[in-house]
Design a protein around this motif. Structure first.
Motif, PDB file in Angstrom:
ATOM      1  N   LEU A   1       6.820  44.627  46.735  1.00  0.00           N
ATOM      2  CA  LEU A   1       7.850  45.117  47.492  1.00  0.00           C
ATOM      3  C   LEU A   1       7.593  44.428  48.968  1.00  0.00           C
ATOM      4  N   VAL A   2       8.356  43.568  49.428  1.00  0.00           N
ATOM      5  CA  VAL A   2       8.337  43.015  51.006  1.00  0.00           C
ATOM      6  C   VAL A   2       9.002  43.809  51.797  1.00  0.00           C
ATOM      7  N   ILE A   3       8.266  44.259  52.973  1.00  0.00           N
ATOM      8  CA  ILE A   3       8.838  44.806  54.004  1.00  0.00           C
ATOM      9  C   ILE A   3       8.634  43.730  55.170  1.00  0.00           C
ATOM     10  N   CYS A   4       9.772  43.508  55.805  1.00  0.00           N
ATOM     11  CA  CYS A   4       9.835  42.244  57.029  1.00  0.00           C
ATOM     12  C   CYS A   4      10.591  42.898  58.257  1.00  0.00           C
ATOM     13  N   ASP A   5      10.506  41.861  59.142  1.00  0.00           N
ATOM     14  CA  ASP A   5      11.112  41.880  60.436  1.00  0.00           C
ATOM     15  C   ASP A   5      12.323  41.297  60.406  1.00  0.00           C
ATOM     16  N   VAL A   6      12.946  41.362  61.459  1.00  0.00           N
ATOM     17  CA  VAL A   6      14.527  40.754  61.626  1.00  0.00           C
ATOM     18  C   VAL A   6      14.254  39.310  61.870  1.00  0.00           C
ATOM     19  N   ASN A   7      13.234  38.628  61.792  1.00  0.00           N
ATOM     20  CA  ASN A   7      13.123  37.183  61.854  1.00  0.00           C
ATOM     21  C   ASN A   7      12.983  36.568  60.619  1.00  0.00           C
ATOM     22  N   HIS A   8      12.352  37.241  59.316  1.00  0.00           N
ATOM     23  CA  HIS A   8      12.121  36.816  58.219  1.00  0.00           C
ATOM     24  C   HIS A   8      13.500  36.220  57.733  1.00  0.00           C
ATOM     25  N   PRO A   9      13.412  35.268  56.919  1.00  0.00           N
ATOM     26  CA  PRO A   9      14.851  34.780  56.113  1.00  0.00           C
ATOM     27  C   PRO A   9      15.062  35.653  54.956  1.00  0.00           C
ATOM     28  N   ALA A  10      15.319  37.113  55.210  1.00  0.00           N
ATOM     29  CA  ALA A  10      15.156  38.076  53.994  1.00  0.00           C
ATOM     30  C   ALA A  10      16.255  37.852  53.284  1.00  0.00           C
TER      31      ALA A  10
ATOM     32  N   GLY B   1       9.135  41.544  65.484  1.00  0.00           N
ATOM     33  CA  GLY B   1       8.160  40.784  65.077  1.00  0.00           C
ATOM     34  C   GLY B   1       7.161  40.158  66.307  1.00  0.00           C
ATOM     35  N   PRO B   2       6.553  39.107  66.323  1.00  0.00           N
ATOM     36  CA  PRO B   2       6.468  38.148  65.199  1.00  0.00           C
ATOM     37  C   PRO B   2       5.506  38.708  64.263  1.00  0.00           C
ATOM     38  N   TYR B   3       5.523  37.988  62.860  1.00  0.00           N
ATOM     39  CA  TYR B   3       4.641  38.169  61.757  1.00  0.00           C
ATOM     40  C   TYR B   3       4.890  39.640  61.117  1.00  0.00           C
ATOM     41  N   GLY B   4       5.760  40.046  61.210  1.00  0.00           N
ATOM     42  CA  GLY B   4       5.932  41.402  60.670  1.00  0.00           C
ATOM     43  C   GLY B   4       6.383  41.247  59.236  1.00  0.00           C
ATOM     44  N   CYS B   5       5.822  40.743  58.249  1.00  0.00           N
ATOM     45  CA  CYS B   5       6.192  40.280  57.106  1.00  0.00           C
ATOM     46  C   CYS B   5       4.909  40.823  56.183  1.00  0.00           C
ATOM     47  N   PHE B   6       5.178  41.563  55.144  1.00  0.00           N
ATOM     48  CA  PHE B   6       4.177  42.117  54.241  1.00  0.00           C
ATOM     49  C   PHE B   6       4.547  42.346  53.051  1.00  0.00           C
ATOM     50  N   ILE B   7       3.738  42.209  51.992  1.00  0.00           N
ATOM     51  CA  ILE B   7       4.045  42.469  50.584  1.00  0.00           C
ATOM     52  C   ILE B   7       3.256  43.537  50.037  1.00  0.00           C
ATOM     53  N   LEU B   8       3.670  44.548  49.386  1.00  0.00           N
ATOM     54  CA  LEU B   8       2.873  45.595  48.855  1.00  0.00           C
ATOM     55  C   LEU B   8       3.079  45.782  47.552  1.00  0.00           C
ATOM     56  N   LYS B   9       2.024  45.747  46.822  1.00  0.00           N
ATOM     57  CA  LYS B   9       1.907  45.981  45.430  1.00  0.00           C
ATOM     58  C   LYS B   9       2.078  47.420  44.789  1.00  0.00           C
ATOM     59  N   LYS B  10       2.986  47.765  44.125  1.00  0.00           N
ATOM     60  CA  LYS B  10       3.006  49.213  43.699  1.00  0.00           C
ATOM     61  C   LYS B  10       2.106  49.487  42.645  1.00  0.00           C
ATOM     62  N   GLY B  11       1.333  50.766  42.874  1.00  0.00           N
ATOM     63  CA  GLY B  11       0.216  51.224  41.744  1.00  0.00           C
ATOM     64  C   GLY B  11       0.965  52.341  40.726  1.00  0.00           C
TER      65      GLY B  11
ATOM     66  N   ALA C   1       3.717  29.906  51.345  1.00  0.00           N
ATOM     67  CA  ALA C   1       3.066  30.603  50.387  1.00  0.00           C
ATOM     68  C   ALA C   1       3.674  31.854  50.373  1.00  0.00           C
ATOM     69  N   PHE C   2       3.741  32.652  51.510  1.00  0.00           N
ATOM     70  CA  PHE C   2       4.222  33.918  51.734  1.00  0.00           C
ATOM     71  C   PHE C   2       5.690  33.845  51.134  1.00  0.00           C
ATOM     72  N   TYR C   3       6.545  33.012  51.622  1.00  0.00           N
ATOM     73  CA  TYR C   3       7.943  32.905  51.129  1.00  0.00           C
ATOM     74  C   TYR C   3       8.208  32.741  49.672  1.00  0.00           C
ATOM     75  N   GLU C   4       7.138  31.999  49.207  1.00  0.00           N
ATOM     76  CA  GLU C   4       7.136  31.973  47.503  1.00  0.00           C
ATOM     77  C   GLU C   4       6.611  32.919  46.976  1.00  0.00           C
ATOM     78  N   ALA C   5       5.878  33.869  47.510  1.00  0.00           N
ATOM     79  CA  ALA C   5       5.252  35.070  46.758  1.00  0.00           C
ATOM     80  C   ALA C   5       6.578  36.172  46.998  1.00  0.00           C
TER      81      ALA C   5
ATOM     82  N   GLU D   1      16.756  35.906  45.340  1.00  0.00           N
ATOM     83  CA  GLU D   1      16.018  35.217  44.277  1.00  0.00           C
ATOM     84  C   GLU D   1      14.905  36.623  43.658  1.00  0.00           C
ATOM     85  N   THR D   2      15.051  37.678  44.332  1.00  0.00           N
ATOM     86  CA  THR D   2      14.111  38.704  43.878  1.00  0.00           C
ATOM     87  C   THR D   2      14.699  39.288  42.560  1.00  0.00           C
TER      88      THR D   2
END
Length: 151
Positions: free
Chosen positions: A26-35, A134-144, A116-120, A41-42
């Motif tokens: 799950l990606v959680i991002c800021d308003v600057n990310h090309p979300a 932001g800036p750099y408020g872009c995180f990917i969380l892997k569900k457990g 690499a982050f964009y591809e992930a 593509e998700t």
């Protein structure tokens, strides 16, 4: 509204979390990310907004329902500072505190180069965009895995 669910979590956010399985990202991002572009593509295929939330607030609400993966060394990934891979911005420490508190342990956060982050992110289940500037408020969380009692 439902009891026990953070009011910042819309029905769509809860739906996305329920659809996700162990190991989904799950990606959680800021308003600057090309979300919006990447969300197409998700797996979910469209952008989900959590307007009015900054990154830590959104992550705290999401992690109140979603566990992080314990089978991988770094269940959280973030974007590196462009031109300074070792660079640190305030959101990194704020998110570290949120994920550590949610899991009750130190959680490893891996840094990825911007593209690499964009591809992930394209391989993620869904993208949730916050109102964080932001800036750099872009995180990917892997569900457990949620450890549930038998029915």
């Amino acid at each position: 509204m439902l009891k026990g669910i953070d009011q910042r979590l819309s029905a769509e956010v809860v739906h996305v979390l329920m659809l996700m399985g162990h190991g989904d990202d799950l990606v959680i991002c800021d308003v600057n990310h090309p979300a919006a572009t990447i969300a197409a593509e998700t797996t979910y295929g469209r952008l989900v907004d959590m307007a009015g939330c900054d990154i830590p607030t959104a992550a705290r609400a999401i992690l109140s329902l979603m566990p992080l993966d314990t089978f991988v060394p770094a269940p959280v990934r973030r974007m590196q500072v462009v031109g300074n891979p070792e660079g640190v911005v305030p959101i990194f420490g704020r998110m570290q505190a949120v994920v550590d508190a949610a899991e009750g342990r130190r959680v490893e956060i891996e840094a990825l180069e911007r593209f690499a982050f964009y591809e992930a992110a394209k391989r993620a289940f869904a993208i949730i965009r916050t109102s964080d500037s932001g800036p750099y408020g872009c995180f990917i969380l892997k569900k457990g895995v949620v450890d549930l009692a038998e029915l």
